[in-house]
Scaffold this motif. Structure first.
Motif, mmCIF file in Angstrom:
data_model
loop_
_atom_site.group_PDB
_atom_site.id
_atom_site.type_symbol
_atom_site.label_atom_id
_atom_site.label_comp_id
_atom_site.label_asym_id
_atom_site.label_seq_id
_atom_site.Cartn_x
_atom_site.Cartn_y
_atom_site.Cartn_z
ATOM 1 N N TRP A 58 0.874 -1.166 0.000
ATOM 2 C CA TRP A 58 0.000 0.000 0.000
ATOM 3 C C TRP A 58 0.915 1.221 0.000
ATOM 4 C CZ3 TRP A 58 -5.408 -0.055 0.183
ATOM 5 C CH2 TRP A 58 -5.984 -1.325 0.291
ATOM 6 N N VAL A 59 1.011 1.878 -1.138
ATOM 7 C CA VAL A 59 1.929 2.992 -1.327
ATOM 8 C C VAL A 59 1.152 4.304 -1.200
ATOM 9 C CG1 VAL A 59 3.594 4.063 -2.881
ATOM 10 C CG2 VAL A 59 3.295 1.575 -2.902
ATOM 11 N N TYR A 60 1.563 5.119 -0.243
ATOM 12 C CA TYR A 60 0.936 6.419 -0.002
ATOM 13 C C TYR A 60 1.915 7.501 -0.425
ATOM 14 C CZ TYR A 60 -2.233 3.628 2.783
ATOM 15 O OH TYR A 60 -3.140 2.684 3.185
ATOM 16 N N LYS A 64 2.034 16.778 -0.964
ATOM 17 C CA LYS A 64 2.221 18.040 -0.232
ATOM 18 C C LYS A 64 3.517 18.011 0.579
ATOM 19 C CE LYS A 64 -0.385 21.225 2.656
ATOM 20 N NZ LYS A 64 -1.649 21.420 3.393
ATOM 21 N N GLU A 65 3.803 16.871 1.208
ATOM 22 C CA GLU A 65 5.007 16.730 2.029
ATOM 23 C C GLU A 65 6.158 16.081 1.257
ATOM 24 O OE1 GLU A 65 4.077 14.680 5.649
ATOM 25 O OE2 GLU A 65 2.372 15.991 6.078
ATOM 26 N N ASN A 66 5.912 15.756 -0.023
ATOM 27 C CA ASN A 66 6.916 15.103 -0.859
ATOM 28 C C ASN A 66 7.491 13.869 -0.157
ATOM 29 O OD1 ASN A 66 8.387 14.723 -3.174
ATOM 30 N ND2 ASN A 66 10.098 15.982 -2.474
ATOM 31 N N ARG A 67 6.557 12.993 0.284
ATOM 32 C CA ARG A 67 6.951 11.816 1.055
ATOM 33 C C ARG A 67 6.171 10.601 0.581
ATOM 34 N NH1 ARG A 67 5.120 10.626 7.005
ATOM 35 N NH2 ARG A 67 3.394 11.752 6.128
ATOM 36 N N ILE A 68 6.870 9.509 0.405
ATOM 37 C CA ILE A 68 6.244 8.245 0.038
ATOM 38 C C ILE A 68 6.411 7.282 1.208
ATOM 39 C CG2 ILE A 68 6.336 6.244 -1.494
ATOM 40 C CD1 ILE A 68 7.272 8.087 -3.718
ATOM 41 N N THR A 69 5.302 6.640 1.598
ATOM 42 C CA THR A 69 5.314 5.665 2.683
ATOM 43 C C THR A 69 4.641 4.392 2.178
ATOM 44 O OG1 THR A 69 5.067 7.455 4.276
ATOM 45 C CG2 THR A 69 4.618 5.231 5.070
ATOM 46 N N THR A 70 5.129 3.249 2.617
ATOM 47 C CA THR A 70 4.561 1.979 2.183
ATOM 48 C C THR A 70 4.161 1.142 3.385
ATOM 49 O OG1 THR A 70 6.065 1.980 0.295
ATOM 50 C CG2 THR A 70 4.970 -0.090 0.790
ATOM 51 N N ALA A 181 -7.007 4.549 7.064
ATOM 52 C CA ALA A 181 -7.110 4.995 8.451
ATOM 53 C C ALA A 181 -5.886 4.551 9.245
ATOM 54 C CB ALA A 181 -8.383 4.438 9.086
ATOM 55 N N ALA A 182 -5.433 3.322 8.998
ATOM 56 C CA ALA A 182 -4.238 2.815 9.690
ATOM 57 C C ALA A 182 -3.030 3.676 9.367
ATOM 58 C CB ALA A 182 -3.977 1.366 9.289
ATOM 59 N N TYR A 183 -2.887 4.079 8.115
ATOM 60 C CA TYR A 183 -1.767 4.933 7.708
ATOM 61 C C TYR A 183 -1.895 6.321 8.333
ATOM 62 C CZ TYR A 183 1.018 8.075 4.895
ATOM 63 O OH TYR A 183 1.876 9.048 4.500
ATOM 64 N N THR A 184 -3.085 6.875 8.321
ATOM 65 C CA THR A 184 -3.323 8.209 8.852
ATOM 66 C C THR A 184 -2.931 8.302 10.319
ATOM 67 O OG1 THR A 184 -5.122 8.564 7.288
ATOM 68 C CG2 THR A 184 -5.108 9.968 9.240
ATOM 69 N N CYS A 185 -3.174 7.242 11.056
ATOM 70 C CA CYS A 185 -2.950 7.263 12.501
ATOM 71 C C CYS A 185 -1.539 6.860 12.917
ATOM 72 C CB CYS A 185 -3.976 6.350 13.188
ATOM 73 S SG CYS A 185 -5.661 6.948 13.023
#
Length: 186
Positions: A58-60, A64-70, A181-185
């Motif tokens: 799951w790639v986010y 805006k923050e120029n950030r990729i999280t998986t 939601a899991a990523y947001t938190c």
């Protein structure tokens, strides 16, 4: 988004943490999910080892923050039917286990175990050992946050006839909301 992801630190970290080879990543079977924010793109990439669908990435992409999280979601099957999934951060930090049950209309899911339960268990164990246990705070727990964010997204979707109808016929719609939601938190 795929090209920027391939060269990202997030992709390098997830490959190392979960021993993923380039041939395991199936970009040709990936799909985008609408996040509800114009600043965040979500790409879901299946991972296959041989012919077995083993996981999702799951790639986010937070523009805006120029950030990729998986997030890494490992899948478990029983008789060719998805029975459970486990969600992990890029560095293999356990987030949650999700159990699935087959119903007439699809799969129903519930959170079976999560980071918050494990943290609470460790806190209780350390309180028994400590002479001066730490004072509990009234901060929102991870599970409470995920539940709140998920319920907000679900209610917003149900309030929109188009979203509600599409979600009823889109496999994984509610699971996508839960993953977001899991990523947001985090």
């Amino acid at each position: 988004m795929e090209q920027s992801y391939l060269s990202s630190k997030s992709f390098s970290k997830i490959k190392a943490s979960f021993e993923i080879s380039d041939s395991d990543v199936k970009f040709d079977k990936s799909f985008n999910i609408t996040s509800g924010s114009k600043d965040v793109d979500i790409l879901v990439i299946p991972i296959y080892r041989g012919n077995v669908h083993e996981a999702y990435l799951w790639v986010y992409n937070n523009k805006k923050e120029n950030r990729i999280t998986t997030l890494y979601e490992s899948l478990t099957y029983e008789s060719s039917i998805l029975s459970s999934a486990s969600l992990y951060s890029e560095s293999k930090l356990f987030i949650m286990d999700i159990d699935f049950e087959k119903e007439k209309t699809g799969l129903r899911y519930k959170i079976a175990d999560d980071l918050d339960k494990r943290v609470v268990s460790k806190k209780l164990a350390s309180k028994k050992l400590a002479k001066n246990p730490p004072v509990d705070t009234e901060e929102e727990t991870y599970v409470d946050c995920v539940t709140r964010v998920y319920q907000t997204a679900k209610q917003a979707c149900e309030a929109d006839a188009t979203c509600d109808t599409l979600c009823d016929f889109t496999p994984g719609c509610h699971a996508s909301m839960l993953a977001a939601a899991a990523y947001t938190c985090l």
